[in-house]
Design an enzyme around this catalytic site. Structure first.
Site, PDB file in Angstrom:
ATOM      1  N   THR A  76      69.147  32.620  80.400  1.00  0.00           N
ATOM      2  CA  THR A  76      69.188  32.429  81.845  1.00  0.00           C
ATOM      3  C   THR A  76      69.044  33.781  82.522  1.00  0.00           C
ATOM      4  O   THR A  76      69.622  34.773  82.081  1.00  0.00           O
ATOM      5  CB  THR A  76      70.499  31.734  82.288  1.00  0.00           C
ATOM      6  OG1 THR A  76      70.509  31.606  83.709  1.00  0.00           O
ATOM      7  CG2 THR A  76      71.729  32.506  81.855  1.00  0.00           C
ATOM      8  N   HIS A  84      83.495  30.969  69.997  1.00  0.00           N
ATOM      9  CA  HIS A  84      84.202  31.750  68.981  1.00  0.00           C
ATOM     10  C   HIS A  84      84.619  30.880  67.786  1.00  0.00           C
ATOM     11  O   HIS A  84      85.002  31.407  66.730  1.00  0.00           O
ATOM     12  CB  HIS A  84      85.441  32.406  69.610  1.00  0.00           C
ATOM     13  CG  HIS A  84      85.767  33.740  69.015  1.00  0.00           C
ATOM     14  ND1 HIS A  84      85.378  34.117  67.741  1.00  0.00           N
ATOM     15  CD2 HIS A  84      86.470  34.800  69.507  1.00  0.00           C
ATOM     16  CE1 HIS A  84      85.809  35.332  67.485  1.00  0.00           C
ATOM     17  NE2 HIS A  84      86.478  35.772  68.543  1.00  0.00           N
TER      18      HIS A  84
END
Length: 512
Positions: free
Chosen positions: A431, A483
């Protein structure tokens, strides 16, 4: 055997057009690909050419008639132009048959109008607009309603000539795949008018020419008149029978000759009677579009379900900018597209994804899915919201292919023409907030992907280079990642790899 002459396929944003001019008459011979009729929409004038050589045997849509996308306009028969009189006679007979075959309102075969079949990823849609009302005459394949899903807007067309008998799903209602939207009666609605009646007659059926005073306005002209608040009586029409065309209105706007007269002196007094109170704070409440609701739900879901973390780095864009400045003109001539920055980022990301397969993976329940290919989504901003079309197999694409694909995605996204399949299945997303001036931001994951790269604006900053301070064009990069799947070490090294590839673009060629 007769060949049908059909109107072109209109874009989604164009609902109908008006027959502006026939360049041939029944009985005239035509050659293949010869211009035969022009269709005027509210945006452009479309040319319709002859699909085959032969003789124009029948005209089904006269000048001034309103037509839908792919509607039959006329027919071409075999042979030369000798049978002109016979063709005209056939045309008259056909009109007579049409008049005699018109069924009264409420008669004819009844059809069920259903929602389209949605893809598996779409559970339901919202009926946003009904373009036709109950009892209003419509043509076959004319758009009846729009259904907005969380990805695209789908059109529902009429199954035959006729009219809506009953609407089952009102505007704003939620519908599932193939749900019943309305009942449609074939041959119902207003009776068909003769083709040689005044064009203003079609306005009574909705959507065609409109008569204002003694002036007749084409659909596109009517729209311009309303936009500029013009006095129709001051506009001279150059169309058939004094019909006001779009070009006539544009000319009047340019010359300023059709402005409405100033209001009488009493008008200001009326306005003064209801003054705007100083400090007034107006509010406007509108329902959130389905696309915006889906974007909101997915972004919140990403933050609630993923252990999202963001790592940052910065890249010196000097090498890429120098390469772009050196070859931009040559690139444009060779590939007919501009050389931007996104091509370098997509190629660099493709290489980095191969080196760090965890970043290119996705989580499916308790399973990890490792993708042996790179499908990179590129976020595109539109008036309706953010969409993410996907470039497939970017590792095998050239920079020119990437740039062309992104330009095409951007144009079709703004026109609402992207397909659902083009926005599914990406393995990584990029993006670019820099085009809006963003210096640094934290991008949110695009589930089920496990990472997203955020680009930002290029800004000159003082940097220490070989023990000296230099002004360099720098860009901050942000990598948000899940994560649960990606360790911090891999995320940082992935971003460092991107930085190295972009600061020395030769690495992309040498694969080092």
């Amino acid at each position: 055997m007769a060949t049908e002459i059909k109107a072109p396929t209109f874009p989604e944003s164009v609902a109908e057009g008006s027959v502006a001019a026939w360049h041939k008459k029944p009985g005239d011979s035509v050659e293949r690909d010869e211009l035969i009729v022009e269709i005027e929409t509210d945006k452009v004038v479309l040319e319709v050419v002859a699909p085959e050589a032969g003789t124009l045997s029948e005209v089904l849509a006269e000048e001034g008639d309103t037509v839908a996308s792919e509607q039959v306009l006329g027919r071409i028969g075999e042979g030369a132009a000798k049978g002109g009189e016979k063709a005209v006679e056939q045309k008259v007979n056909a009109k007579a048959e049409q008049k005699s075959d018109v069924k009264p309102a409420g008669g004819g075969k009844q059809h069920e109008v259903k929602a389209p079949t949605f893809p598996e990823s779409i559970q339901e849609g919202t009926v946003t607009t009904w373009h036709k009302q109950v009892g209003e005459a419509v043509k076959r394949d004319e758009v009846l309603a729009d259904i907005e899903t969380d990805k695209v807007v789908l059109e529902v067309v009429a199954p035959a000539d006729g009219a809506l008998a009953e609407i089952k799903a009102e505007e704003g209602s939620q519908v599932e795949s193939e749900a019943l939207l309305a009942l449609f009666t074939e041959g119902a609605g207003g009776a068909a008018t003769a083709a040689d009646e005044a064009p203003a007659a079609s306005a009574a059926d909705g959507g065609g020419d409109e008569k204002v005073g003694d002036k007749i306005l084409a659909p596109a002209a009517r729209k311009l008149v309303a936009e500029h608040d013009l006095d129709v009586s001051r506009i001279e029409g150059t169309g058939k029978g004094g019909r006001i065309l779009k070009e006539d209105v544009q000319k009047a706007v340019k010359e300023g000759s059709a402005k409405k007269a100033a209001k009488p002196a009493s008008a200001p007094k009326q306005a003064a009677a209801t003054p705007v109170v100083e400090g007034e704070r107006p509010e406007k409440r509108v329902p959130m579009s389905r696309l915006r609701q889906t974007i909101a739900k997915r972004l919140v879901q990403a933050q609630q379900t993923a252990a999202m973390l963001t790592t940052y780095n910065e890249v010196d864009m000097g090498a890429v900018m120098a390469l772009r400045a050196q070859y931009k003109d040559t690139f444009l001539k060779a590939h007919d597209t501009k050389l931007g920055f996104m091509g370098f980022f997509v190629k660099a990301a493709s290489e980095a994804l191969k080196r760090f397969p965890d970043v290119n993976a996705s989580i499916d329940g308790s399973d990890i899915v490792y993708h042996g290919y790179q499908d990179i989504g590129v976020a595109v901003s539109t008036d309706r919201g953010l969409v993410v079309p996907v470039l497939r197999d970017t590792d095998s694409m050239k920079i020119a292919d990437v740039e062309k694909g992104i330009v095409d995605f951007g144009k079709r996204a703004r026109d609402g023409k992207l397909g659902i399949d083009e926005m599914q299945g990406g393995t990584f997303t990029i993006t670019n907030g820099g085009i809006f001036g963003s210096l640094m931001s934290t991008p949110i994951l695009n589930p089920p992907q496990t990472a997203i790269l955020g680009m930002h604006k290029i800004q000159e900053r003082p940097m220490a280079v070989n023990g000296k301070v230099e002004i360099r064009p720098m860009m901050y990069l942000a990598l948000s990642y899940d994560h649960r799947m990606i360790d911090g070490k891999d995320a940082v090294q992935f971003l460092v790899t991107l930085k190295e590839l972009l600061e020395d673009p030769a690495r992309l060629l040498l694969d080092v």
